[in-house]
Design a protein around this motif. Structure first.
Motif, PDB file in Angstrom:
ATOM      1  N   ALA A  96      -8.999  17.963   7.283  1.00 42.54           N
ATOM      2  CA  ALA A  96      -9.434  17.265   6.071  1.00 42.54           C
ATOM      3  C   ALA A  96      -8.245  16.864   5.216  1.00 42.54           C
ATOM      4  CB  ALA A  96     -10.385  18.159   5.270  1.00 42.54           C
ATOM      5  N   ALA A  97      -7.224  17.730   5.150  1.00 44.76           N
ATOM      6  CA  ALA A  97      -6.049  17.445   4.327  1.00 44.76           C
ATOM      7  C   ALA A  97      -5.197  16.328   4.917  1.00 44.76           C
ATOM      8  CB  ALA A  97      -5.209  18.711   4.165  1.00 44.76           C
ATOM      9  N   PHE A  98      -5.251  16.149   6.234  1.00 42.40           N
ATOM     10  CA  PHE A  98      -4.499  15.077   6.882  1.00 42.40           C
ATOM     11  C   PHE A  98      -5.228  13.734   6.837  1.00 42.40           C
ATOM     12  CE2 PHE A  98      -1.802  17.795  10.065  1.00 42.40           C
ATOM     13  CZ  PHE A  98      -1.032  18.245   9.002  1.00 42.40           C
ATOM     14  N   GLU A  99      -6.497  13.747   6.490  1.00 39.12           N
ATOM     15  CA  GLU A  99      -7.289  12.513   6.492  1.00 39.12           C
ATOM     16  C   GLU A  99      -6.679  11.470   5.560  1.00 39.12           C
ATOM     17  OE1 GLU A  99     -10.011   9.850   7.671  1.00 39.12           O
ATOM     18  OE2 GLU A  99      -9.855  11.897   8.466  1.00 39.12           O
ATOM     19  N   SER A 154       0.838  -1.190   0.000  1.00 39.71           N
ATOM     20  CA  SER A 154       0.000   0.000   0.000  1.00 39.71           C
ATOM     21  C   SER A 154       0.878   1.247   0.000  1.00 39.71           C
ATOM     22  CB  SER A 154      -0.916   0.004   1.219  1.00 39.71           C
ATOM     23  OG  SER A 154      -0.156   0.003   2.407  1.00 39.71           O
ATOM     24  N   THR A 155       0.409   2.266  -0.699  1.00 37.08           N
ATOM     25  CA  THR A 155       1.158   3.516  -0.774  1.00 37.08           C
ATOM     26  C   THR A 155       0.939   4.327   0.495  1.00 37.08           C
ATOM     27  OG1 THR A 155       0.933   3.573  -3.179  1.00 37.08           O
ATOM     28  CG2 THR A 155       1.449   5.648  -2.076  1.00 37.08           C
ATOM     29  N   LYS A 156       2.027   4.860   1.039  1.00 34.09           N
ATOM     30  CA  LYS A 156       1.951   5.704   2.224  1.00 34.09           C
ATOM     31  C   LYS A 156       1.864   7.160   1.775  1.00 34.09           C
ATOM     32  CE  LYS A 156       4.537   2.531   5.197  1.00 34.09           C
ATOM     33  NZ  LYS A 156       5.776   2.306   5.967  1.00 34.09           N
ATOM     34  N   LEU A 157       0.765   7.793   2.133  1.00 35.94           N
ATOM     35  CA  LEU A 157       0.536   9.180   1.746  1.00 35.94           C
ATOM     36  C   LEU A 157       1.159  10.114   2.769  1.00 35.94           C
ATOM     37  CD1 LEU A 157      -0.941  11.168  -0.187  1.00 35.94           C
ATOM     38  CD2 LEU A 157      -2.920  10.990   1.358  1.00 35.94           C
ATOM     39  N   ILE A 158       1.946  11.076   2.286  1.00 41.26           N
ATOM     40  CA  ILE A 158       2.574  12.072   3.146  1.00 41.26           C
ATOM     41  C   ILE A 158       1.950  13.430   2.852  1.00 41.26           C
ATOM     42  CG2 ILE A 158       4.713  13.140   3.917  1.00 41.26           C
ATOM     43  CD1 ILE A 158       4.641  10.115   4.368  1.00 41.26           C
ATOM     44  N   ALA A 159       1.334  14.028   3.861  1.00 41.83           N
ATOM     45  CA  ALA A 159       0.762  15.368   3.730  1.00 41.83           C
ATOM     46  C   ALA A 159       1.835  16.387   4.075  1.00 41.83           C
ATOM     47  CB  ALA A 159      -0.437  15.521   4.662  1.00 41.83           C
ATOM     48  N   VAL A 160       2.065  17.331   3.175  1.00 42.67           N
ATOM     49  CA  VAL A 160       3.160  18.289   3.351  1.00 42.67           C
ATOM     50  C   VAL A 160       2.586  19.696   3.470  1.00 42.67           C
ATOM     51  CG1 VAL A 160       5.263  19.257   2.356  1.00 42.67           C
ATOM     52  CG2 VAL A 160       4.727  16.828   2.040  1.00 42.67           C
ATOM     53  N   VAL A 161       2.709  20.279   4.646  1.00 43.65           N
ATOM     54  CA  VAL A 161       2.270  21.651   4.877  1.00 43.65           C
ATOM     55  C   VAL A 161       3.259  22.612   4.217  1.00 43.65           C
ATOM     56  CG1 VAL A 161       1.914  23.420   6.654  1.00 43.65           C
ATOM     57  CG2 VAL A 161       1.086  21.081   7.027  1.00 43.65           C
ATOM     58  N   GLY A 162       2.724  23.700   3.647  1.00 46.60           N
ATOM     59  CA  GLY A 162       3.600  24.697   3.026  1.00 46.60           C
ATOM     60  C   GLY A 162       4.348  24.165   1.833  1.00 46.60           C
ATOM     61  N   ALA A 163       3.665  23.360   1.027  1.00 46.04           N
ATOM     62  CA  ALA A 163       4.340  22.643  -0.060  1.00 46.04           C
ATOM     63  C   ALA A 163       4.840  23.538  -1.180  1.00 46.04           C
ATOM     64  CB  ALA A 163       3.409  21.571  -0.625  1.00 46.04           C
ATOM     65  N   THR A 164       4.410  24.795  -1.208  1.00 43.99           N
ATOM     66  CA  THR A 164       4.945  25.708  -2.225  1.00 43.99           C
ATOM     67  C   THR A 164       6.033  26.616  -1.642  1.00 43.99           C
ATOM     68  OG1 THR A 164       3.158  27.295  -1.786  1.00 43.99           O
ATOM     69  CG2 THR A 164       2.813  25.703  -3.569  1.00 43.99           C
ATOM     70  N   GLY A 165       6.389  26.400  -0.383  1.00 43.86           N
ATOM     71  CA  GLY A 165       7.452  27.173   0.235  1.00 43.86           C
ATOM     72  C   GLY A 165       8.793  26.470   0.133  1.00 43.86           C
ATOM     73  N   ALA A 166       9.810  27.051   0.765  1.00 47.63           N
ATOM     74  CA  ALA A 166      11.171  26.514   0.648  1.00 47.63           C
ATOM     75  C   ALA A 166      11.277  25.128   1.278  1.00 47.63           C
ATOM     76  CB  ALA A 166      12.164  27.472   1.302  1.00 47.63           C
ATOM     77  N   GLN A 167      10.861  24.988   2.537  1.00 49.17           N
ATOM     78  CA  GLN A 167      10.993  23.702   3.205  1.00 49.17           C
ATOM     79  C   GLN A 167       9.983  22.686   2.693  1.00 49.17           C
ATOM     80  OE1 GLN A 167      11.335  23.307   7.435  1.00 49.17           O
ATOM     81  NE2 GLN A 167      12.407  25.243   7.684  1.00 49.17           N
ATOM     82  N   GLY A 168       8.710  23.052   2.715  1.00 53.13           N
ATOM     83  CA  GLY A 168       7.682  22.117   2.265  1.00 53.13           C
ATOM     84  C   GLY A 168       7.877  21.698   0.826  1.00 53.13           C
ATOM     85  N   GLY A 169       8.284  22.647  -0.019  1.00 55.43           N
ATOM     86  CA  GLY A 169       8.544  22.319  -1.421  1.00 55.43           C
ATOM     87  C   GLY A 169       9.667  21.315  -1.557  1.00 55.43           C
ATOM     88  N   ALA A 170      10.702  21.470  -0.730  1.00 59.08           N
ATOM     89  CA  ALA A 170      11.822  20.530  -0.777  1.00 59.08           C
ATOM     90  C   ALA A 170      11.387  19.134  -0.332  1.00 59.08           C
ATOM     91  CB  ALA A 170      12.962  21.038   0.108  1.00 59.08           C
ATOM     92  N   VAL A 171      10.532  19.060   0.691  1.00 57.08           N
ATOM     93  CA  VAL A 171      10.021  17.760   1.134  1.00 57.08           C
ATOM     94  C   VAL A 171       9.199  17.116   0.025  1.00 57.08           C
ATOM     95  CG1 VAL A 171       8.581  16.556   2.813  1.00 57.08           C
ATOM     96  CG2 VAL A 171      10.020  18.465   3.557  1.00 57.08           C
ATOM     97  N   ALA A 172       8.309  17.900  -0.569  1.00 54.17           N
ATOM     98  CA  ALA A 172       7.463  17.366  -1.650  1.00 54.17           C
ATOM     99  C   ALA A 172       8.307  16.853  -2.802  1.00 54.17           C
ATOM    100  CB  ALA A 172       6.483  18.443  -2.128  1.00 54.17           C
ATOM    101  N   ARG A 173       9.335  17.612  -3.191  1.00 53.78           N
ATOM    102  CA  ARG A 173      10.189  17.189  -4.304  1.00 53.78           C
ATOM    103  C   ARG A 173      10.961  15.927  -3.958  1.00 53.78           C
ATOM    104  NH1 ARG A 173      11.032  22.732  -4.375  1.00 53.78           N
ATOM    105  NH2 ARG A 173      13.084  22.529  -3.378  1.00 53.78           N
ATOM    106  N   ALA A 174      11.417  15.814  -2.714  1.00 58.17           N
ATOM    107  CA  ALA A 174      12.155  14.615  -2.304  1.00 58.17           C
ATOM    108  C   ALA A 174      11.269  13.376  -2.407  1.00 58.17           C
ATOM    109  CB  ALA A 174      12.672  14.786  -0.879  1.00 58.17           C
ATOM    110  N   ILE A 175      10.026  13.497  -2.001  1.00 59.40           N
ATOM    111  CA  ILE A 175       9.116  12.357  -2.075  1.00 59.40           C
ATOM    112  C   ILE A 175       8.781  12.033  -3.525  1.00 59.40           C
ATOM    113  CG2 ILE A 175       6.850  11.475  -1.389  1.00 59.40           C
ATOM    114  CD1 ILE A 175       7.003  13.449   1.015  1.00 59.40           C
ATOM    115  N   LEU A 176       8.548  13.058  -4.316  1.00 57.64           N
ATOM    116  CA  LEU A 176       8.225  12.835  -5.730  1.00 57.64           C
ATOM    117  C   LEU A 176       9.388  12.192  -6.487  1.00 57.64           C
ATOM    118  CD1 LEU A 176       6.355  16.181  -6.454  1.00 57.64           C
ATOM    119  CD2 LEU A 176       5.336  13.893  -6.535  1.00 57.64           C
TER     120      LEU A 176
END
Length: 320
Positions: free
Chosen positions: A68-71, A2-24
């Protein structure tokens, strides 16, 4: 699997964007990204969607939207932005530190209610124990804090424990990225380039925002790190060493100017007092701060960790 979904707060910012890109960038198929942003129609949000992220509207000032976004999320990355642009009305309603504390509590409650199994909270040291009883370091926010953008995050650590959220506390540090924006080398009247901060000959720990993302993702793969505090950096350099590295990368000499913290507090820019207090903490708490950030251990967690020289090589065009 099963795929583990990671919710990333501030995904268009410096830190959140970096987390999102690392997962992608992970090709295992084990993880997916839900990118939380206040504006899903922004250019950065659309880029994340095009790269494969699920983009949803959520605001840390709106608990229902975060819940809702963390659900359904296995994990979450939470960062608050002390420096976020605020309207005059928002500034009048609460201090920035109060905003961070309220937003962190919102995230903690939402994560608890959604059943998030592993959360990474982007935090910093609370400087107040170090500066306790010191009259030479001005208190801010009505006397509550010394370095509000550090202290409020450190204070908020307890909220994730209070709400029983399985949390790893990720302590970051000064961004290398500051040298291409807020602390970009400036050209003096005599034509020389200079960087300026009140650290004397003490080492300043720095890290690339991309390494915050890579480290956070590595932590989210490690449930054994729940409850741990992980402090990261990519290099520990003096101002002179930062200037020497910049000189080599830019092809012209960059000088390091080290004013006193008292002089720095008088500089004519907003937050000068807070930033001077921050640099004073970095300098005076030098051994403990850098010692908590063992580069060998950090590289074991994140093998792609960038030194400042490596980061400069990857970002040389941003100085043009």
């Amino acid at each position: 699997m099963s795929t583990k979904l990671i919710a990333v707060v501030g995904a268009t910012g410096a830190q959140g964007g970096a987390v999102a890109r690392a997962i992608l960038a992970d090709r295992s198929g084990e993880y997916a990204v839900r990118a939380l942003t206040r504006n899903p129609e922004s250019a950065k949000a659309r880029e994340l969607a095009a790269a494969g992220a699920e983009v949803v509207a959520a605001d840390l000032d709106d608990e229902a939207s975060v819940r809702a976004a963390f659900e359904g999320a296995y994990g979450a990355y939470v960062v608050t932005n002390y420096w976020a642009p605020l309207t005059p009305e928002q500034e009048a309603a609460r201090t920035r530190a109060e905003m961070e504390l309220e937003q962190a509590e919102t995230a903690a409650r939402a994560a608890r209610d959604a059943g998030v199994r592993h959360l990474v909270w982007s935090t910093l040291e609370d400087t107040r124990p170090f500066f306790a009883g010191r009259d030479d370091v001005p208190s801010l926010d009505g006397g509550r804090y010394k370095v509000p953008h550090f202290d409020a995050k450190g204070e908020a650590d307890a909220l994730f424990t209070k709400y029983g959220v399985p949390t790893t506390f990720l302590r970051t540090t000064f961004y290398f990225d500051a040298f291409v924006n807020a602390m970009r080398p400036t050209r003096n009247a005599d034509g020389t380039l200079t960087i300026s901060f009140p650290m004397g000959d003490r080492r300043l720990s720095g890290v690339s925002s991309d390494d915050i993302g890579r480290s956070a993702f590595a932590i989210l793969k490690r449930p054994d790190l729940i409850g741990a505090t992980i402090s990261i950096a990519g290099d520990h350099l003096t101002g002179t060493q930062y200037a020497e590295a910049l000189s080599e990368a830019l092809g012209e000499q960059v000088m390091y100017h080290a004013p006193t913290v008292e002089e720095y507090r008088e500089y004519p820019f907003p937050m000068a007092v807070e930033m001077a207090n921050m640099f004073q903490f970095y300098a005076e708490n030098h051994d403990q701060f850098t010692g908590a950030r063992d580069l060998t251990k950090i590289r074991e967690l994140n093998p792609d960790l960038e030194s400042f020289a490596t980061w400069l090589g990857n970002h040389r065009d941003e100085f043009e």
